[in-house]
Design a protein around this motif. Structure first.
Motif, PDB file in Angstrom:
ATOM      1  N   LYS A   4       1.093  -0.958  -0.379  1.00 35.16           N
ATOM      2  CA  LYS A   4       0.136   0.618  -0.165  1.00 35.16           C
ATOM      3  C   LYS A   4       1.001   1.130   0.033  1.00 35.16           C
ATOM      4  CE  LYS A   4      -3.577  -1.711   2.568  1.00 35.16           C
ATOM      5  NZ  LYS A   4      -4.152  -1.872   3.368  1.00 35.16           N
ATOM      6  N   LEU A   5       1.413   1.245   0.766  1.00 34.16           N
ATOM      7  CA  LEU A   5       3.088   2.095   0.600  1.00 34.16           C
ATOM      8  C   LEU A   5       3.444   2.857  -0.423  1.00 34.16           C
ATOM      9  CD1 LEU A   5       4.214   2.379   4.594  1.00 34.16           C
ATOM     10  CD2 LEU A   5       2.434   3.208   3.659  1.00 34.16           C
ATOM     11  N   VAL A   6       4.170   1.708  -1.078  1.00 29.99           N
ATOM     12  CA  VAL A   6       4.646   2.060  -2.364  1.00 29.99           C
ATOM     13  C   VAL A   6       3.805   2.688  -3.373  1.00 29.99           C
ATOM     14  CG1 VAL A   6       4.217  -0.436  -3.437  1.00 29.99           C
ATOM     15  CG2 VAL A   6       6.789   0.895  -4.297  1.00 29.99           C
ATOM     16  N   GLN A   7       2.621   2.578  -3.600  1.00 26.10           N
ATOM     17  CA  GLN A   7       1.794   3.120  -4.324  1.00 26.10           C
ATOM     18  C   GLN A   7       2.081   4.985  -4.494  1.00 26.10           C
ATOM     19  OE1 GLN A   7      -1.936   1.800  -3.818  1.00 26.10           O
ATOM     20  NE2 GLN A   7      -1.153  -0.387  -4.213  1.00 26.10           N
ATOM     21  N   ASP A   8       2.295   5.501  -2.683  1.00 27.07           N
ATOM     22  CA  ASP A   8       2.348   6.687  -2.536  1.00 27.07           C
ATOM     23  C   ASP A   8       3.973   7.008  -3.538  1.00 27.07           C
ATOM     24  OD1 ASP A   8       0.199   6.676  -1.362  1.00 27.07           O
ATOM     25  OD2 ASP A   8       0.649   6.688   0.267  1.00 27.07           O
ATOM     26  N   THR A   9       5.023   5.835  -3.396  1.00 27.24           N
ATOM     27  CA  THR A   9       6.090   6.820  -4.059  1.00 27.24           C
ATOM     28  C   THR A   9       6.228   6.737  -5.528  1.00 27.24           C
ATOM     29  OG1 THR A   9       6.744   4.696  -4.376  1.00 27.24           O
ATOM     30  CG2 THR A   9       6.786   4.855  -2.150  1.00 27.24           C
ATOM     31  N   GLY A  10       6.087   6.066  -5.635  1.00 28.35           N
ATOM     32  CA  GLY A  10       5.556   6.587  -7.657  1.00 28.35           C
ATOM     33  C   GLY A  10       6.706   5.565  -8.380  1.00 28.35           C
ATOM     34  N   VAL A  11       6.691   4.135  -7.378  1.00 32.80           N
ATOM     35  CA  VAL A  11       7.193   2.678  -7.986  1.00 32.80           C
ATOM     36  C   VAL A  11       6.626   2.072  -8.759  1.00 32.80           C
ATOM     37  CG1 VAL A  11       8.894   1.153  -7.238  1.00 32.80           C
ATOM     38  CG2 VAL A  11       9.398   3.481  -6.115  1.00 32.80           C
ATOM     39  N   ALA A  12       6.770   1.476 -10.017  1.00 33.32           N
ATOM     40  CA  ALA A  12       5.774   0.658 -10.209  1.00 33.32           C
ATOM     41  C   ALA A  12       5.829  -1.045  -9.772  1.00 33.32           C
ATOM     42  CB  ALA A  12       6.636   0.552 -11.751  1.00 33.32           C
ATOM     43  N   ILE A  13       4.987  -1.715  -9.514  1.00 36.28           N
ATOM     44  CA  ILE A  13       4.766  -2.816  -8.684  1.00 36.28           C
ATOM     45  C   ILE A  13       4.384  -3.750  -9.746  1.00 36.28           C
ATOM     46  CG2 ILE A  13       4.109  -4.066  -6.953  1.00 36.28           C
ATOM     47  CD1 ILE A  13       3.157  -1.354  -5.511  1.00 36.28           C
ATOM     48  N   GLU A  14       5.304  -5.058 -10.194  1.00 39.69           N
ATOM     49  CA  GLU A  14       4.508  -5.798 -10.680  1.00 39.69           C
ATOM     50  C   GLU A  14       4.743  -7.196  -9.932  1.00 39.69           C
ATOM     51  OE1 GLU A  14       7.914  -6.644 -13.922  1.00 39.69           O
ATOM     52  OE2 GLU A  14       6.987  -5.328 -14.902  1.00 39.69           O
ATOM     53  N   GLU A  15       3.805  -7.703  -9.601  1.00 39.80           N
ATOM     54  CA  GLU A  15       3.544  -9.421  -8.261  1.00 39.80           C
ATOM     55  C   GLU A  15       4.052 -10.562  -9.809  1.00 39.80           C
ATOM     56  OE1 GLU A  15       1.285  -8.714  -5.052  1.00 39.80           O
ATOM     57  OE2 GLU A  15      -0.100  -7.791  -6.260  1.00 39.80           O
ATOM     58  N   ARG A  16       5.389 -11.048  -9.600  1.00 43.66           N
ATOM     59  CA  ARG A  16       5.320 -12.305 -10.609  1.00 43.66           C
ATOM     60  C   ARG A  16       6.070 -13.057  -9.488  1.00 43.66           C
ATOM     61  NH1 ARG A  16       9.712 -11.173 -12.880  1.00 43.66           N
ATOM     62  NH2 ARG A  16      10.644  -8.911 -13.073  1.00 43.66           N
ATOM     63  N   LEU A  17       6.761 -14.070 -10.307  1.00 46.15           N
ATOM     64  CA  LEU A  17       7.442 -15.352 -10.151  1.00 46.15           C
ATOM     65  C   LEU A  17       9.138 -14.545 -10.568  1.00 46.15           C
ATOM     66  CD1 LEU A  17       6.534 -18.187 -11.072  1.00 46.15           C
ATOM     67  CD2 LEU A  17       5.967 -16.916  -8.920  1.00 46.15           C
ATOM     68  N   PHE A  18      10.098 -14.617  -9.828  1.00 47.05           N
ATOM     69  CA  PHE A  18      11.361 -13.962 -10.797  1.00 47.05           C
ATOM     70  C   PHE A  18      12.262 -15.561 -10.026  1.00 47.05           C
ATOM     71  CE2 PHE A  18      10.836 -11.858  -6.643  1.00 47.05           C
ATOM     72  CZ  PHE A  18      12.370 -11.844  -6.019  1.00 47.05           C
ATOM     73  N   THR A  19      13.467 -15.013 -10.758  1.00 46.58           N
ATOM     74  CA  THR A  19      14.612 -15.890 -10.826  1.00 46.58           C
ATOM     75  C   THR A  19      15.701 -15.662  -9.847  1.00 46.58           C
ATOM     76  OG1 THR A  19      15.633 -15.729 -12.132  1.00 46.58           O
ATOM     77  CG2 THR A  19      13.936 -17.001 -12.850  1.00 46.58           C
ATOM     78  N   ILE A  20      16.186 -16.916  -9.285  1.00 43.54           N
ATOM     79  CA  ILE A  20      17.562 -15.955  -8.406  1.00 43.54           C
ATOM     80  C   ILE A  20      17.979 -15.428  -9.375  1.00 43.54           C
ATOM     81  CG2 ILE A  20      18.889 -18.563  -8.360  1.00 43.54           C
ATOM     82  CD1 ILE A  20      18.564 -15.870  -5.333  1.00 43.54           C
ATOM     83  N   GLU A  21      18.488 -15.804 -10.339  1.00 46.46           N
ATOM     84  CA  GLU A  21      19.565 -15.560 -11.704  1.00 46.46           C
ATOM     85  C   GLU A  21      18.925 -13.630 -11.829  1.00 46.46           C
ATOM     86  OE1 GLU A  21      19.877 -19.267 -12.114  1.00 46.46           O
ATOM     87  OE2 GLU A  21      18.244 -18.317 -12.398  1.00 46.46           O
ATOM     88  N   GLU A  22      17.735 -13.415 -12.013  1.00 47.01           N
ATOM     89  CA  GLU A  22      17.243 -11.981 -12.510  1.00 47.01           C
ATOM     90  C   GLU A  22      17.564 -11.442 -11.144  1.00 47.01           C
ATOM     91  OE1 GLU A  22      12.965  -9.754 -13.552  1.00 47.01           O
ATOM     92  OE2 GLU A  22      12.888 -11.600 -12.881  1.00 47.01           O
ATOM     93  N   ALA A  23      17.189 -11.717 -10.157  1.00 47.80           N
ATOM     94  CA  ALA A  23      17.884 -11.253  -8.500  1.00 47.80           C
ATOM     95  C   ALA A  23      18.963 -10.708  -8.177  1.00 47.80           C
ATOM     96  CB  ALA A  23      16.941 -12.468  -7.317  1.00 47.80           C
ATOM     97  N   MET A  24      20.302 -12.175  -9.064  1.00 51.20           N
ATOM     98  CA  MET A  24      21.014 -11.254  -8.879  1.00 51.20           C
ATOM     99  C   MET A  24      21.510 -10.207  -9.974  1.00 51.20           C
ATOM    100  SD  MET A  24      23.103 -14.996  -8.674  1.00 51.20           S
ATOM    101  CE  MET A  24      23.392 -15.911  -7.573  1.00 51.20           C
ATOM    102  N   GLN A  25      21.159  -9.887 -10.803  1.00 49.03           N
ATOM    103  CA  GLN A  25      20.799  -8.739 -12.146  1.00 49.03           C
ATOM    104  C   GLN A  25      20.052  -7.554 -11.478  1.00 49.03           C
ATOM    105  OE1 GLN A  25      23.136  -8.921 -14.286  1.00 49.03           O
ATOM    106  NE2 GLN A  25      23.974 -10.994 -13.111  1.00 49.03           N
ATOM    107  N   ALA A  26      19.827  -7.779 -10.569  1.00 48.30           N
ATOM    108  CA  ALA A  26      18.612  -6.510 -10.154  1.00 48.30           C
ATOM    109  C   ALA A  26      19.396  -5.601  -9.893  1.00 48.30           C
ATOM    110  CB  ALA A  26      17.566  -6.743  -8.914  1.00 48.30           C
ATOM    111  N   LYS A  27      18.869  -4.274 -10.000  1.00 42.71           N
ATOM    112  CA  LYS A  27      19.043  -3.057  -8.950  1.00 42.71           C
ATOM    113  C   LYS A  27      19.007  -3.192  -7.591  1.00 42.71           C
ATOM    114  CE  LYS A  27      18.609   2.166  -9.159  1.00 42.71           C
ATOM    115  NZ  LYS A  27      17.826   3.770 -10.081  1.00 42.71           N
ATOM    116  N   GLU A  28      18.364  -3.281  -6.783  1.00 37.49           N
ATOM    117  CA  GLU A  28      18.624  -3.459  -5.318  1.00 37.49           C
ATOM    118  C   GLU A  28      17.759  -5.058  -5.276  1.00 37.49           C
ATOM    119  OE1 GLU A  28      16.521  -0.957  -3.288  1.00 37.49           O
ATOM    120  OE2 GLU A  28      16.693   0.610  -5.041  1.00 37.49           O
ATOM    121  N   ALA A  29      17.631  -5.439  -3.935  1.00 40.03           N
ATOM    122  CA  ALA A  29      16.957  -6.636  -3.617  1.00 40.03           C
ATOM    123  C   ALA A  29      16.557  -6.323  -1.432  1.00 40.03           C
ATOM    124  CB  ALA A  29      17.320  -7.320  -3.670  1.00 40.03           C
ATOM    125  N   PHE A  30      15.433  -6.570  -1.402  1.00 39.45           N
ATOM    126  CA  PHE A  30      15.028  -6.340   0.081  1.00 39.45           C
ATOM    127  C   PHE A  30      14.750  -7.747   0.798  1.00 39.45           C
ATOM    128  CE2 PHE A  30      12.157  -3.213  -2.030  1.00 39.45           C
ATOM    129  CZ  PHE A  30      11.280  -3.731  -1.516  1.00 39.45           C
TER     130      PHE A  30
END
Length: 284
Positions: free
Chosen positions: A215-241
């Motif tokens: 809910k809070l992220v909607q106020d930041t202007g950051v786009a959201i995608e609820e989908r599966l992702f691989t560990i390889e994609e995570a390694m290439q991400a800009k950030e993770a948390f």
């Protein structure tokens, strides 16, 4: 001062707290639990935690011995008795004790309810400043991870493996995709700046902190995608948390010894953490 805990209607010193060896929570992990964080002596997102507790009980057919209002009163009493300012309250509800060990059970069995406080540093955690390192680990848990049960042996083994490898935690992998952390929900931010997290299903816990963040992220202007992702994609991400009740948001700075982004806590993770804490304190 010895900590005061709650066991089946009584507030007792922890050294005097007792549960039967025949309790099904002890014998079969036939139990559910919740952890609610406490800031400034106030419960955070507690209504969501108690609603999830009720859902877990419905899914497993465990009887709720009290109302949500009564549970809140118990939690507040424990905060007062233990002078808790910052930390959490652990709540465990088992199916109960029928006097001996038997896989089957009677529906009328009386449940066992236990609560205790834990003092922890939540806001000024060093994990925020430096971020955490995770390793990928096979997800061997059962198929109803949306129910918050005490069957946590797979998570214990995974976290032990992480610590043995010099990491802080794990990201669990099933069929090539990240499910969640060892005791948290997992997120990445793509190079394009989109926040990605796995959609709700039986495969992951429906995190209360996750719900608040979405809910809070909607106020930041950051786009959201609820989908599966691989560990390889995570390694290439800009950030993770990760997010959970007692971490709020912790940045992930390395996966399997590979830095995520520049290897420093990401700006979106830190921004969401600050917004979450501010909002929690304002509404507690």
């Amino acid at each position: 001062m010895e900590r005061i805990v709650y066991v089946n209607g009584a507030y007792v010193p922890e050294s005097e707290a007792k549960v039967s060896i025949f309790d099904r929570g002890f014998l079969f992990a036939d139990a559910v639990y919740e952890v609610t964080s406490v800031l400034d002596g106030k419960l955070i997102d507690n209504a969501g935690h108690l609603a999830r507790l009720e859902r877990s009980c419905r899914e497993l057919g465990i009887k709720m011995p009290t109302t949500a209002e009564q549970l809140t009163s118990i939690q507040q009493t424990l905060i007062e008795k233990n002078h808790l300012v910052e930390g959490g309250i652990y709540l465990q509800l088992t199916r109960g004790n029928e006097g001996d060990r038997d896989f089957s059970y009677q529906d009328a069995i009386e449940p066992t309810l236990v609560l205790f406080t834990q003092a922890k540093q939540l806001v000024d955690s060093p994990k925020v400043k430096h971020g955490i390192k995770v390793i990928s680990f096979g997800d061997i848990r059962w198929k109803r991870r949306d129910i918050k049960t005490t069957s946590l042996l797979p998570a214990c083994l995974a976290k032990h493996a992480a610590h043995a490898a010099g990491a802080d935690d794990v990201w669990l992998i099933e069929d090539g995709y990240v499910t969640e952390g060892g005791s948290s929900n997992a997120y990445i931010v793509t190079q394009e700046g989109t926040l990605v997290t796995r959609p709700l299903s039986h495969d992951i816990l429906h995190g209360i902190t996750r719900a608040a963040l979405m809910k809070l992220v909607q106020d930041t202007g950051v786009a959201i995608e609820e989908r599966l992702f691989t560990i390889e994609e995570a390694m290439q991400a800009k950030e993770a948390f990760i997010s959970s009740a007692t971490t709020f948001v912790w940045p992930v700075v390395a996966i399997d010894d590979q830095p995520v982004g520049d290897g420093q806590p990401g700006s979106i993770a830190l921004q969401l953490r600050d917004i979450y804490i501010q909002t929690a304190r304002a509404h507690s």
